[in-house]
Write a protein that holds these residues in place. Structure first.
Motif, PDB file in Angstrom:
ATOM      1  N   ALA A 125       7.800   2.793   8.365  1.00  6.30           N
ATOM      2  CA  ALA A 125       9.105   3.478   8.354  1.00  6.30           C
ATOM      3  C   ALA A 125       9.406   4.074   9.733  1.00  6.30           C
ATOM      4  CB  ALA A 125       9.146   4.521   7.245  1.00  6.30           C
ATOM      5  N   PRO A 126       8.540   4.951  10.276  1.00  3.30           N
ATOM      6  CA  PRO A 126       8.847   5.467  11.617  1.00  3.30           C
ATOM      7  C   PRO A 126       8.723   4.394  12.697  1.00  3.30           C
ATOM      8  CG  PRO A 126       6.683   6.244  10.923  1.00  3.30           C
ATOM      9  CD  PRO A 126       7.320   5.591   9.724  1.00  3.30           C
ATOM     10  N   ALA A 127       8.030   3.273  12.399  1.00  2.00           N
ATOM     11  CA  ALA A 127       7.953   2.189  13.387  1.00  2.00           C
ATOM     12  C   ALA A 127       9.340   1.612  13.669  1.00  2.00           C
ATOM     13  CB  ALA A 127       7.000   1.094  12.907  1.00  2.00           C
ATOM     14  N   LEU A 128      10.298   1.867  12.768  1.00  4.82           N
ATOM     15  CA  LEU A 128      11.676   1.425  13.016  1.00  4.82           C
ATOM     16  C   LEU A 128      12.212   2.031  14.317  1.00  4.82           C
ATOM     17  CD1 LEU A 128      13.073   1.855   9.398  1.00  4.82           C
ATOM     18  CD2 LEU A 128      12.906  -0.325  10.630  1.00  4.82           C
ATOM     19  N   LEU A 129      11.680   3.212  14.683  1.00  9.13           N
ATOM     20  CA  LEU A 129      12.155   3.880  15.904  1.00  9.13           C
ATOM     21  C   LEU A 129      11.787   3.097  17.149  1.00  9.13           C
ATOM     22  CD1 LEU A 129      11.244   7.622  15.109  1.00  9.13           C
ATOM     23  CD2 LEU A 129      13.289   6.335  14.517  1.00  9.13           C
ATOM     24  N   GLY A 170       8.737  11.929  18.674  1.00 11.72           N
ATOM     25  CA  GLY A 170       7.359  12.433  18.565  1.00 11.72           C
ATOM     26  C   GLY A 170       7.165  13.238  17.296  1.00 11.72           C
ATOM     27  N   VAL A 171       8.089  14.157  17.041  1.00 13.80           N
ATOM     28  CA  VAL A 171       7.973  15.012  15.860  1.00 13.80           C
ATOM     29  C   VAL A 171       8.108  14.186  14.581  1.00 13.80           C
ATOM     30  CG1 VAL A 171       9.010  16.960  14.632  1.00 13.80           C
ATOM     31  CG2 VAL A 171       8.793  17.024  17.113  1.00 13.80           C
ATOM     32  N   THR A 172       9.013  13.203  14.609  1.00 19.03           N
ATOM     33  CA  THR A 172       9.179  12.356  13.433  1.00 19.03           C
ATOM     34  C   THR A 172       7.889  11.598  13.139  1.00 19.03           C
ATOM     35  OG1 THR A 172      11.503  12.121  14.021  1.00 19.03           O
ATOM     36  CG2 THR A 172      10.631  10.563  12.413  1.00 19.03           C
ATOM     37  N   LEU A 173       7.250  11.080  14.199  1.00 19.27           N
ATOM     38  CA  LEU A 173       5.974  10.380  14.006  1.00 19.27           C
ATOM     39  C   LEU A 173       4.913  11.310  13.426  1.00 19.27           C
ATOM     40  CD1 LEU A 173       5.727   8.051  17.101  1.00 19.27           C
ATOM     41  CD2 LEU A 173       5.502   7.371  14.718  1.00 19.27           C
ATOM     42  N   VAL A 174       4.861  12.540  13.938  1.00 22.05           N
ATOM     43  CA  VAL A 174       3.885  13.507  13.422  1.00 22.05           C
ATOM     44  C   VAL A 174       4.170  13.787  11.944  1.00 22.05           C
ATOM     45  CG1 VAL A 174       3.091  15.895  13.564  1.00 22.05           C
ATOM     46  CG2 VAL A 174       3.372  14.551  15.647  1.00 22.05           C
ATOM     47  N   LEU A 175       5.441  13.928  11.613  1.00 25.55           N
ATOM     48  CA  LEU A 175       5.809  14.192  10.219  1.00 25.55           C
ATOM     49  C   LEU A 175       5.328  13.063   9.299  1.00 25.55           C
ATOM     50  CD1 LEU A 175       7.570  15.961   8.207  1.00 25.55           C
ATOM     51  CD2 LEU A 175       9.306  14.213   8.551  1.00 25.55           C
ATOM     52  N   ALA A 180      15.961  16.527   8.625  1.00 28.92           N
ATOM     53  CA  ALA A 180      16.964  16.886   9.627  1.00 28.92           C
ATOM     54  C   ALA A 180      16.281  17.517  10.840  1.00 28.92           C
ATOM     55  CB  ALA A 180      17.986  17.846   9.028  1.00 28.92           C
ATOM     56  N   ALA A 181      15.326  18.408  10.579  1.00 31.43           N
ATOM     57  CA  ALA A 181      14.627  19.071  11.677  1.00 31.43           C
ATOM     58  C   ALA A 181      13.864  18.051  12.519  1.00 31.43           C
ATOM     59  CB  ALA A 181      13.676  20.134  11.126  1.00 31.43           C
ATOM     60  N   SER A 182      13.181  17.124  11.863  1.00 31.74           N
ATOM     61  CA  SER A 182      12.373  16.178  12.629  1.00 31.74           C
ATOM     62  C   SER A 182      13.265  15.217  13.420  1.00 31.74           C
ATOM     63  CB  SER A 182      11.420  15.415  11.710  1.00 31.74           C
ATOM     64  OG  SER A 182      12.085  14.366  11.067  1.00 31.74           O
ATOM     65  N   PHE A 183      14.403  14.811  12.841  1.00 36.34           N
ATOM     66  CA  PHE A 183      15.331  13.942  13.575  1.00 36.34           C
ATOM     67  C   PHE A 183      15.845  14.672  14.803  1.00 36.34           C
ATOM     68  CE2 PHE A 183      16.960  10.373  10.639  1.00 36.34           C
ATOM     69  CZ  PHE A 183      15.679  10.150  10.180  1.00 36.34           C
ATOM     70  N   ALA A 184      16.165  15.958  14.609  1.00 26.75           N
ATOM     71  CA  ALA A 184      16.729  16.735  15.715  1.00 26.75           C
ATOM     72  C   ALA A 184      15.702  16.892  16.828  1.00 26.75           C
ATOM     73  CB  ALA A 184      17.182  18.095  15.205  1.00 26.75           C
ATOM     74  N   ALA A 217       2.930  10.923  10.017  1.00 29.23           N
ATOM     75  CA  ALA A 217       1.462  10.908  10.031  1.00 29.23           C
ATOM     76  C   ALA A 217       0.931  11.927   9.026  1.00 29.23           C
ATOM     77  CB  ALA A 217       0.944  11.214  11.438  1.00 29.23           C
ATOM     78  N   LEU A 218       1.578  13.107   8.961  1.00 31.86           N
ATOM     79  CA  LEU A 218       1.157  14.121   7.992  1.00 31.86           C
ATOM     80  C   LEU A 218       1.404  13.627   6.563  1.00 31.86           C
ATOM     81  CD1 LEU A 218       2.410  17.408   9.698  1.00 31.86           C
ATOM     82  CD2 LEU A 218       0.041  16.729   9.274  1.00 31.86           C
ATOM     83  N   THR A 219       2.527  12.913   6.373  1.00 32.39           N
ATOM     84  CA  THR A 219       2.806  12.358   5.047  1.00 32.39           C
ATOM     85  C   THR A 219       1.714  11.363   4.665  1.00 32.39           C
ATOM     86  OG1 THR A 219       5.149  12.562   5.530  1.00 32.39           O
ATOM     87  CG2 THR A 219       4.549  11.180   3.662  1.00 32.39           C
ATOM     88  N   SER A 220       1.315  10.509   5.617  1.00 36.59           N
ATOM     89  CA  SER A 220       0.231   9.562   5.356  1.00 36.59           C
ATOM     90  C   SER A 220      -1.057  10.303   5.035  1.00 36.59           C
ATOM     91  CB  SER A 220      -0.005   8.655   6.563  1.00 36.59           C
ATOM     92  OG  SER A 220       1.030   7.708   6.666  1.00 36.59           O
ATOM     93  N   PHE A 221      -1.335  11.338   5.821  1.00 31.94           N
ATOM     94  CA  PHE A 221      -2.546  12.131   5.604  1.00 31.94           C
ATOM     95  C   PHE A 221      -2.549  12.703   4.194  1.00 31.94           C
ATOM     96  CE2 PHE A 221      -4.616  16.270   5.467  1.00 31.94           C
ATOM     97  CZ  PHE A 221      -5.826  16.038   6.092  1.00 31.94           C
ATOM     98  N   TYR A 222      -1.431  13.306   3.827  1.00 34.41           N
ATOM     99  CA  TYR A 222      -1.391  13.976   2.536  1.00 34.41           C
ATOM    100  C   TYR A 222      -1.451  12.981   1.370  1.00 34.41           C
ATOM    101  CZ  TYR A 222      -0.898  17.761  -0.638  1.00 34.41           C
ATOM    102  OH  TYR A 222      -1.173  18.655  -1.621  1.00 34.41           O
ATOM    103  N   THR A 223      -0.733  11.843   1.510  1.00 38.37           N
ATOM    104  CA  THR A 223      -0.760  10.874   0.413  1.00 38.37           C
ATOM    105  C   THR A 223      -2.134  10.197   0.333  1.00 38.37           C
ATOM    106  OG1 THR A 223       0.300   9.282   1.901  1.00 38.37           O
ATOM    107  CG2 THR A 223       1.715  10.379   0.318  1.00 38.37           C
TER     108      THR A 223
END
Lengths: 317, 203
Positions: free
Chosen positions: A171-175, A71-76, A63-67, A78-84
């Motif tokens: 997934a975020p590429a849908l944006l 840019g923030v959603t992409l960073v989120l 919800a926070a990233s959508f709001a 990217a962090l998910t990719s980094f962590y996985t």
């Protein structure tokens, strides 16, 4: 119901709906935890409640990233990719000679992939890792001059990158998709994808626990059952069809899209179970209580995202 | 402030989860001795200790790495509470241990890497004798074997940048002193205690 509502109205309703579902789930979990008597029953309920709690956190993050926007959603993500990717590489035997390809994977290819999505360079982000990563990583590994298990080592890193960076980034590429007459509605497509994929996982788990008998692939995953797949899959397809009004799809198309997401998600879970089994582990990590690692929750999304992205792009833009 | 940033960075890059297998995080005077594989090791153990222990625990760091450059030196001395030792010291045996004795004499704890240099194997190589001398001179100090899992993969010798690979820090049960045990036997027993922590089902 569809055209009159603004994007923010729709998102408000959607997140409200998800929160409502989670409130109900939390109440059920609380009631069950007071009634559970047997040892194994309590363990199952505890696991369920841990999952529900983790869901609240995930919804808050989304919800926070959508709001906060694209840019923030992409960073989120990217962090998910980094962590996985970190989880994947940590469990994969690499050696000192793999250092350079790993540096390139984490610090060059991962940020580059998300930057290409941010600037909407479709032609390059769809081939960066499958083509240029494929050429770069073995070249860097070969420079170190260690030929031991070379093909195996190079393949593992390539595979990890495809799974955790390339696939998840779709997934975020849908944006970035321009759907005629629906500007900035990529968030809704992303919401659709995540909701259907995760709802399918949850309902497969629930149906599997309740009526699961016939195991799909006992040698790979003891928890995946035919009953769970059918019950969970049908619930998720129904949920997807019910969300048609936030998408460019008709109800039938939305159901078909949801079916594609469910099928890919199921296959992703199965393939990743096989990978884990071949490595001798049960979970990818311990990051999320009750869920194992982050990759344990992203396996279905990883497989579903590129397929959903391309289906939408071919037929609706 | 810098300590929080360092801990945050360590967690983000390499995790560094602490597993207390045979010892608990108490404020007893201790020598933590660990296998040495990377420049991350000092940071990993330091950030794995709870805040209260961090303040009274001093990692031993090589002056030729941690003493170089103002930033690194500041971090080593002011943030990590490190004791810098010069590995090239020539002199009577045990002379290099003087600053370590000082720390122990004040009742505080130490983090040691008894191999003396970074290895690239999963299991530690032969230990140098410093640990033995200190354990004899300070018989009350608890000796905690510590195993660092994965730093040799995250930041191998001869590379410039660590990559994100999860590391764990495992603290094992204290190694007891045995009367009349000879130096080499003790050192081998201490080494085995560290190596025994490597075969954990988790990793």
């Amino acid at each position: 119901m569809s055209m009159a509502m603004s994007l923010s109205d729709k998102l408000f309703i959607l997140f409200g709906g998800v929160c409502g579902l989670l409130v109900i789930a939390s109440l059920i979990g609380f009631a069950l935890s007071r009634r559970a008597t047997s040892e194994s029953g309590r363990a199952t309920i505890d696991n369920l409640n841990a999952r529900i709690k983790a869901w609240w956190v995930m919804i808050a993050i989304f919800a926070a990233s959508f709001a906060l926007g694209r840019g923030v959603t992409l960073v989120l993500f990217a962090l998910t990719s980094f962590y996985t990717l970190r989880e994947f590489v940590s469990l994969t035997p690499t050696r000192a000679a793999d250092h350079l390809p790993l540096v390139a994977a984490f610090y060059l290819l991962l940020p580059l992939q998300y930057w290409l999505i941010a600037i909407d360079w479709y032609a390059l982000f769809t081939i960066l890792i499958p083509v240029y990563g494929f050429l770069l990583l073995p070249s860097l590994a070969a420079l170190k001059g260690d030929a031991g298990e070379f093909l195996l080592r190079v393949s593992r890193i390539q595979w990890g990158l495809m799974l955790t960076v390339y696939c998840i980034s779709h997934a975020p590429a849908l944006l970035t998709l321009d759907i005629p007459g629906r500007p900035r509605e990529g968030f809704l497509l992303l919401f659709f994808l995540i909701t259907v994929a995760q709802f399918s996982d949850v309902m497969q788990y629930v149906f599997g626990k309740l009526i699961g008998r016939t195991k799909v692939a006992p040698a790979i995953s003891p928890s995946k059952t035919v009953e769970g797949l059918i019950g969970g899959g049908l619930s998720a397809v129904a949920a997807g069809a019910g969300l048609w009004w936030i998408t460019p799809f008709t109800p039938i198309e939305a159901a078909a899209m949801a079916l594609a997401i469910v099928a890919m998600g199921f296959l992703g879970g199965l393939a990743l179970s096989a990978v884990k089994r071949s490595m001798g582990v049960k979970d990818w990590g311990t990051m999320i209580s009750g869920h194992g690692g982050v990759l344990d929750r992203m396996d279905s999304l990883s497989f579903a995202a590129p397929v959903f992205f391309h289906l939408t792009r071919y037929f609706f833009t | 402030m810098i300590d929080l940033v360092l801990i945050g960075l360590t967690r983000f890059l390499v995790g560094g989860q602490a597993l207390w297998i045979g010892a608990s995080p108490e404020t007893r005077q201790r020598i933590y001795f660990a296998n040495h594989a990377s420049h991350l090791d000092t940071l990993l153990i330091w950030s794995a200790l709870p805040r209260g222990l961090r303040a009274v625990t001093h990692p031993i760091a090589a002056a030729d790495y941690w003493g170089k450059g103002r930033v690194r030196r500041h971090i080593a001395l002011e943030v990590l509470n490190a004791v810098l030792i010069d590995r090239s010291t020539q002199g009577p045996p045990g002379a290099a241990l003087a600053p370590l004795r000082g720390v122990l004499a004040e009742g505080e704890s130490l983090v040691l890497f008894p191999e003396g240099t970074r290895g690239s194997e999963r299991l530690p190589g032969p230990f140098k004798s410093g640990l033995y001398w200190l354990s004899q001179e300070f018989p009350e100090v608890e000796l905690i074997p510590t195993y660092l899992d994965n730093p040799s993969r995250a930041f191998p010798k001869g590379t410039f940048l660590p990559v994100p690979i999860s590391c764990t820090v495992r603290f094992g049960p204290p190694v007891a002193r045995q009367t009349g045990e000879d130096k080499d036997d003790f050192l081998e027993r201490a080494r085995t205690a560290v190596a025994a922590l490597a075969s954990d089902p988790v990793g």
